[in-house]
Design a protein around this motif. Structure first.
Motif, PDB file in Angstrom:
ATOM      1  N   HIS A   1       3.830  13.009 -10.534  1.00  0.00           N
ATOM      2  CA  HIS A   1       2.556  13.652 -10.213  1.00  0.00           C
ATOM      3  C   HIS A   1       1.847  14.012 -11.516  1.00  0.00           C
ATOM      4  O   HIS A   1       2.452  14.547 -12.441  1.00  0.00           O
ATOM      5  CB  HIS A   1       2.767  14.910  -9.365  1.00  0.00           C
ATOM      6  N   ALA A   2       0.586  13.713 -11.577  1.00  0.00           N
ATOM      7  CA  ALA A   2      -0.230  14.063 -12.736  1.00  0.00           C
ATOM      8  C   ALA A   2      -1.131  15.232 -12.384  1.00  0.00           C
ATOM      9  O   ALA A   2      -1.986  15.118 -11.501  1.00  0.00           O
ATOM     10  CB  ALA A   2      -1.086  12.876 -13.168  1.00  0.00           C
TER      11      ALA A   2
ATOM     12  N   ARG B   1       0.816  -1.213   0.000  1.00  0.00           N
ATOM     13  CA  ARG B   1       0.000   0.000   0.000  1.00  0.00           C
ATOM     14  C   ARG B   1       0.850   1.264   0.000  1.00  0.00           C
ATOM     15  O   ARG B   1       0.407   2.316  -0.487  1.00  0.00           O
ATOM     16  CB  ARG B   1      -0.924  -0.003   1.231  1.00  0.00           C
ATOM     17  N   ASP B   2       2.067   1.188   0.538  1.00  0.00           N
ATOM     18  CA  ASP B   2       2.925   2.375   0.517  1.00  0.00           C
ATOM     19  C   ASP B   2       3.734   2.471  -0.771  1.00  0.00           C
ATOM     20  O   ASP B   2       4.542   3.386  -0.948  1.00  0.00           O
ATOM     21  CB  ASP B   2       3.841   2.422   1.742  1.00  0.00           C
ATOM     22  N   LEU B   3       3.534   1.500  -1.693  1.00  0.00           N
ATOM     23  CA  LEU B   3       4.136   1.502  -3.029  1.00  0.00           C
ATOM     24  C   LEU B   3       5.662   1.415  -3.019  1.00  0.00           C
ATOM     25  O   LEU B   3       6.330   1.869  -3.949  1.00  0.00           O
ATOM     26  CB  LEU B   3       3.684   2.736  -3.822  1.00  0.00           C
TER      27      LEU B   3
ATOM     28  N   ARG C   1      -1.790   4.320  -8.715  1.00  0.00           N
ATOM     29  CA  ARG C   1      -2.130   5.616  -8.128  1.00  0.00           C
ATOM     30  C   ARG C   1      -2.006   5.551  -6.617  1.00  0.00           C
ATOM     31  O   ARG C   1      -2.549   4.656  -5.975  1.00  0.00           O
ATOM     32  CB  ARG C   1      -3.543   6.021  -8.543  1.00  0.00           C
ATOM     33  N   SER C   2      -1.299   6.491  -6.040  1.00  0.00           N
ATOM     34  CA  SER C   2      -1.140   6.535  -4.596  1.00  0.00           C
ATOM     35  C   SER C   2      -2.493   6.778  -3.935  1.00  0.00           C
ATOM     36  O   SER C   2      -3.279   7.614  -4.375  1.00  0.00           O
ATOM     37  CB  SER C   2      -0.171   7.659  -4.203  1.00  0.00           C
TER      38      SER C   2
ATOM     39  N   GLY D   1      -3.030  13.518  -9.245  1.00  0.00           N
ATOM     40  CA  GLY D   1      -2.536  12.818  -8.068  1.00  0.00           C
ATOM     41  C   GLY D   1      -1.145  12.263  -8.281  1.00  0.00           C
ATOM     42  O   GLY D   1      -0.522  12.437  -9.335  1.00  0.00           O
ATOM     43  N   ALA D   2      -0.645  11.590  -7.256  1.00  0.00           N
ATOM     44  CA  ALA D   2       0.678  10.976  -7.290  1.00  0.00           C
ATOM     45  C   ALA D   2       0.563   9.536  -7.776  1.00  0.00           C
ATOM     46  O   ALA D   2      -0.376   8.818  -7.418  1.00  0.00           O
ATOM     47  CB  ALA D   2       1.316  11.021  -5.911  1.00  0.00           C
ATOM     48  N   TYR D   3       1.522   9.126  -8.576  1.00  0.00           N
ATOM     49  CA  TYR D   3       1.567   7.775  -9.123  1.00  0.00           C
ATOM     50  C   TYR D   3       2.971   7.212  -8.944  1.00  0.00           C
ATOM     51  O   TYR D   3       3.965   7.933  -8.974  1.00  0.00           O
ATOM     52  CB  TYR D   3       1.217   7.758 -10.614  1.00  0.00           C
TER      53      TYR D   3
END
Length: 325
Positions: free
Chosen positions: A304-305, A127-129, A246-247, A282-284
């Motif tokens: 970041h998108a 989950r924290d990627l 996607r975060s 968002g952050a990816y």
């Protein structure tokens, strides 16, 4: 209050409630997908296969828009991801077992189309990627899939099954389910954005970025010991495979490269080009798989998108991204 008055009052209250719900719904933007160190790796099968085009409905964005990113649902189109192994222990070798179930027929799916040399691609991400695995499980005759896995850190994980049923008119799907990894958990913050990542002595640079709602090019350049790598090897029918998560909710995008080995124009490095569309701002976290000297490695990036974060220049320095097996 007589009966007629009570009914009228109830109807008015019900209408008001529906009106409020409609107003809230209208105010929400739909999620639509169009055409520090990362502990990741663990490819269990590095076999090669011929590319067969896109994965409809789960991230091959060359085939048009889709209603939502993949991996957010455990069930879709009458099929369900049944994750038999729902908990494993951190740092221990475990067999991960699951099946794709046809809910209407109440039985396991046993026929799948081969996409990039495999019937099913399995992604496991924390989950924290910061932990990522791209695995290729083995299917038994009864439709049960299994694959060995060792996850280094405790915490919450997401399992993604990326496949296309071998039935008439079937489209590609990505179903997701939660996996718990037991042990003392200490989630890491999302690694800072960077335009470079290093793994096993390779330096990978990223040019371009994600944009919400519209396609943009992501160009990865691979070098080793300061020299461009011009002899990348095909991995599953391509010189690179890219997964974006996607975060926050881990919405899943599997993006295939522009061009493929043997098409007469695509070179085996040093650059690998993709066209991708972010489903939202968002952050990816991007995970690029590439093969060289007989080994698959994974380079990871945070991007970041949209929004102010996307306008800033990526932080200097490398994002170290070790690839564990």
């Amino acid at each position: 209050m007589n009966t007629g008055v009570r009914i009228t009052a109830f109807a008015a209250a019900l209408a008001a409630a529906f009106g409020t719900a409609y107003a809230v719904g209208q105010g929400m933007d739909p999620v639509v997908a169009e055409a520090e160190p990362a502990r990741h790796g663990g490819h269990t099968d590095e076999g090669q296969g011929e590319a067969r085009g896109g994965h409809d409905g789960h991230a091959d964005q060359s085939r048009g828009a889709q209603s939502a990113p993949g991996g957010l649902q455990v069930s879709e189109a009458g099929l369900r991801l049944d994750l038999e192994t729902q908990r494993v222990e951190a740092g221990r070798n475990t067999e991960l077992r699951f099946a794709v179930v046809d809910d209407k027929k109440d039985r396991h799916v046993t026929a799948f189309r081969r996409e990039h040399g495999k019937e099913l691609h399995l992604i496991v991400a924390s989950r924290d990627l910061t932990t990522y695995r791209h695995l290729h499980p083995v299917r038994a005759a009864d439709g049960t899939w299994s694959v060995p896995v060792r996850l280094p850190e405790a915490g919450g994980y997401r399992v993604f099954a990326d496949f296309t049923p071998d039935t008439k008119g079937a489209r590609g799907l990505t179903l997701g389910a939660d996996l718990a990894v037991s042990g003392p958990a200490d989630p890491d913050p999302l690694p800072a954005p960077s335009s470079t990542a290093t793994v096993d002595g390779y330096e990978v640079t990223l040019t371009g970025g994600l944009r919400p709602g519209t396609g943009s090019e992501l160009l990865f350049g691979v070098a080793k010991d300061g020299e461009p790598v011009t002899d990348l090897q095909p991995y599953l029918g391509a010189y690179g495979h890219l997964v974006a998560l996607r975060s926050g909710d881990l919405a899943y995008l599997h993006v295939h490269p522009n061009g493929e080995p043997g098409d007469g124009t695509t070179q085996p490095g040093p650059e690998i080009s993709f066209t991708a569309t972010a489903p939202s701002k968002g952050a990816y976290r991007l995970f690029l798989d590439f093969r060289h000297e007989g080994k698959v490695r994974t380079a990871a990036f945070t991007v970041h998108a949209g929004g102010p974060a996307a306008e800033r220049t990526p932080a200097d320095g490398d994002a170290e991204s070790g690839h564990r097996h």
